[in-house]
Design an enzyme around this catalytic site. Structure first.
Site, PDB file in Angstrom:
ATOM      1  N   SER A  76      40.644  43.818  48.735  1.00 55.56           N
ATOM      2  CA  SER A  76      39.254  44.757  48.579  1.00 55.56           C
ATOM      3  C   SER A  76      39.530  45.834  49.747  1.00 55.56           C
ATOM      4  O   SER A  76      40.535  46.720  49.570  1.00 55.56           O
ATOM      5  CB  SER A  76      38.257  43.746  48.899  1.00 55.56           C
ATOM      6  OG  SER A  76      37.133  44.288  48.488  1.00 55.56           O
ATOM      7  N   GLU A  85      36.813  41.178  37.834  1.00 56.84           N
ATOM      8  CA  GLU A  85      36.756  41.587  39.350  1.00 56.84           C
ATOM      9  C   GLU A  85      35.100  41.467  39.593  1.00 56.84           C
ATOM     10  O   GLU A  85      34.662  41.055  40.600  1.00 56.84           O
ATOM     11  CB  GLU A  85      37.062  43.020  39.711  1.00 56.84           C
ATOM     12  CG  GLU A  85      38.629  42.874  39.587  1.00 56.84           C
ATOM     13  CD  GLU A  85      39.174  42.555  41.152  1.00 56.84           C
ATOM     14  OE1 GLU A  85      38.248  42.101  42.029  1.00 56.84           O
ATOM     15  OE2 GLU A  85      40.173  42.745  41.642  1.00 56.84           O
ATOM     16  N   HIS A  97      36.296  38.605  41.740  1.00 55.48           N
ATOM     17  CA  HIS A  97      36.988  39.261  43.140  1.00 55.48           C
ATOM     18  C   HIS A  97      37.118  38.107  44.285  1.00 55.48           C
ATOM     19  O   HIS A  97      36.076  36.963  44.503  1.00 55.48           O
ATOM     20  CB  HIS A  97      35.797  40.209  43.765  1.00 55.48           C
ATOM     21  CG  HIS A  97      36.289  41.228  44.754  1.00 55.48           C
ATOM     22  ND1 HIS A  97      37.166  42.348  44.433  1.00 55.48           N
ATOM     23  CD2 HIS A  97      35.866  41.532  45.889  1.00 55.48           C
ATOM     24  CE1 HIS A  97      37.281  42.844  45.555  1.00 55.48           C
ATOM     25  NE2 HIS A  97      36.684  42.455  46.309  1.00 55.48           N
TER      26      HIS A  97
END
Length: 525
Positions: A224, A332, A437
């Site tokens: 990230s 995601e 994510h």
């Protein structure tokens, strides 16, 4: 229209981890819990002696200062080398989180004295000089901490030393004003958090041999905002020679390089923008409480630490010449959209219309409201494909053309738990959010801000990933006995799909761009 769409996609990518923080519940854990000082774990580094703690298969050295505390005149200043200490430093407890509000990764902190790192070394190293992995945490550049991860999965194999540093985030990590610009060649950009990471890498060069690590074989890994940090370091002349390989997880390089208007905060704090003394006297609580939301803190290009962003550096031939792994998770953005559950189809279509304007019919054709169990699913796929999956393809192509070897993966196992959400359970436990994510982080770095622990099969997948990452760290080629050959992305567009055994296991695929509609997202206009 294409430039406007690129702006929207850039916004999606640059705020991803910030959204994760806002949608998460507090989940800080102490990695030293249950550990004890280890016999023979007192070692000497450049700054002095320190004692670590024993854990299963590892010796852990926590809370080691790698820079002077960035307080007083060092607030909004490039980091400086740490001072030596007298006696033996107790390195059995982690340092404080850098200043940030309460979020899913931290209980919140006001401690500016936060530039510490954690080192995980094997208790039975297989060699005298081990490859080193430096993990850069995520958190949208506004939050995050090394203390909800650990390097045990890498160190316990006996094959590697792991380092996880803190770095300044939010306005402490990304703030520029006429005052900072006048003081330092780095001040006009204000990438203090990125410079902290470079100082941590210099500390590794100077000290990691004392832990059994090889300073000539360092791999930086980030997820990230940590992945965006890796992008930054690849393009940074001031990071040259500090690492040898790089892994970018769940972040598209080259986005989010528009500087935030940080000078406006000076007036809010009652200071002139060129008054350094006044700015540095503002209480930490005031600084932390001054900004929230998306995109207010992020690294920017234009200075000596990053003249141009990573994709421009690749095109210009100035990118770090190192092997790369890049990758994303299959779903995601769905976790980010879980806060909208349940979402009415009409509301979904209105959001798409508002975001994409005249392009909305094309988007809705590919992502109809009934494409998933609830419209949060197609909404998540829209943002995940537009902001993560397809821009990562662009990055992989750009890096490969620059001469870097590029191995591309997709973490596609939809059984692995994601981060903790707004409630427990939220959304209802019957609603699986897919490979959203952060889902790969438990298996690699024991991410503690997850909804639940891994089961045996999920842990086995994590072990396979650790082995692949270790192989890459050692040789630049990720290989695993019994797994398919992980070929470079190249012209054949080959990607390693990662799933648990019962879901299909590991396999090479060429369908990634089609399944993520990259013909739409990468050819807008």
């Amino acid at each position: 229209m294409r430039s406007e769409m690129k702006r929207r996609i850039a916004t999606v990518a640059s705020v991803a981890a910030v959204a994760a923080l806002l949608l998460s519940g507090c989940a800080t854990a102490d990695p030293a819990q249950g550990s004890k000082p280890a016999a023979g774990a007192t070692i000497k580094i450049e700054q002095g002696s320190l004692t670590g703690a024993a854990a299963t298969g590892t010796i852990e050295y926590l809370g080691i200062p790698y820079a002077k505390p960035p307080v007083g005149d060092l607030r909004w200043h490039e980091p400086e080398a740490p001072e030596p200490w007298a006696g033996v430093l107790d390195a059995t407890k982690p340092g404080p989180d850098c200043p940030q509000t309460v979020n899913g990764d931290s209980d919140g902190s006001l401690s500016e004295n936060c530039l510490y790192l954690n080192v995980y070394s094997p208790d039975k190293p297989k060699n005298k000089k081990l490859p080193v992995v430096v993990f850069l945490h995520g958190g949208g550049y506004t939050g995050g901490t090394p203390n909800i991860y650990d390097g045990r999965n890498f160190a316990a194999t006996g094959d590697a030393v792991a380092v996880i540093p803190a770095y300044r985030v939010g306005l402490f990590g990304f703030f520029a004003s006429p005052a900072t610009a006048a003081e330092s060649e780095f001040g006009a950009q204000g990438n203090w958090g990125m410079l902290d990471q470079q100082q941590a890498l210099r500390w590794v060069q100077d000290n990691i041999n004392a832990f059994g690590g090889d300073p000539d074989n360092v791999t930086i890994v980030g997820e990230s905002a940590g992945g965006g940090s890796v992008c930054f370091q690849l393009a940074s002349p001031t990071a040259k020679g500090l690492f040898d390989k790089a892994v970018i997880q769940s972040m598209a390089c080259g986005l989010g390089d528009t500087p935030a208007d940080t000078t406006a905060y000076a007036a809010q704090w009652g200071c002139a923008a060129d008054d350094a003394a006044c700015l540095r006297a503002v209480p930490a609580s005031t600084v932390v409480g001054s900004a929230s939301g998306f995109g207010f803190a992020q690294p920017v290009s234009g200075g000596p630490d990053q003249p141009v962003d990573v994709l421009a550096a690749a095109a210009a031939g100035t990118l770090a010449d190192v092997p790369l792994i890049v990758g994303v998770t299959r779903d995601e953005w769905i976790g980010f959209e879980s806060g909208s559950y349940p979402l009415a189809p009409a509301d979904y279509e209105a959001r798409i219309a508002g975001e994409f304007g005249p392009l909305a019919p094309k988007v809705l054709e590919r992502y109809p409201a009934d494409a998933g169990e609830d419209p949060i699913f197609p909404l998540g796929w829209v943002h995940g494909d537009a902001g993560f999956a397809c821009p990562t393809v662009v990055g992989a192509d750009t890096f490969a053309k620059a001469g870097n070897s590029v191995h591309f993966y997709e973490f596609a196992d939809r059984t692995v738990p994601g981060w903790r959400s707004l409630g427990d359970p939220f959304p209802p436990s019957t609603l699986e959010l897919g490979a959203t994510h952060t889902t790969e982080l438990q298996g690699l770095f024991n991410y503690t801000a997850a909804q639940r622990s891994l089961n045996d099969e999920q842990r086995a997948l994590g072990d396979q990933m650790v082995s692949l990452w270790l192989s890459f760290m050692k040789t630049g080629e990720p290989t695993l006995k019994g797994a398919p050959e992980w070929k470079e992305f190249g012209d054949k567009r080959q990607i390693l799909e990662l799933k648990t055994k019962s879901a299909g296991g590991l396999k090479m695929i060429t369908s990634f761009e089609k399944s993520h509609n990259c013909d739409l997202w990468n050819n807008l206009g």
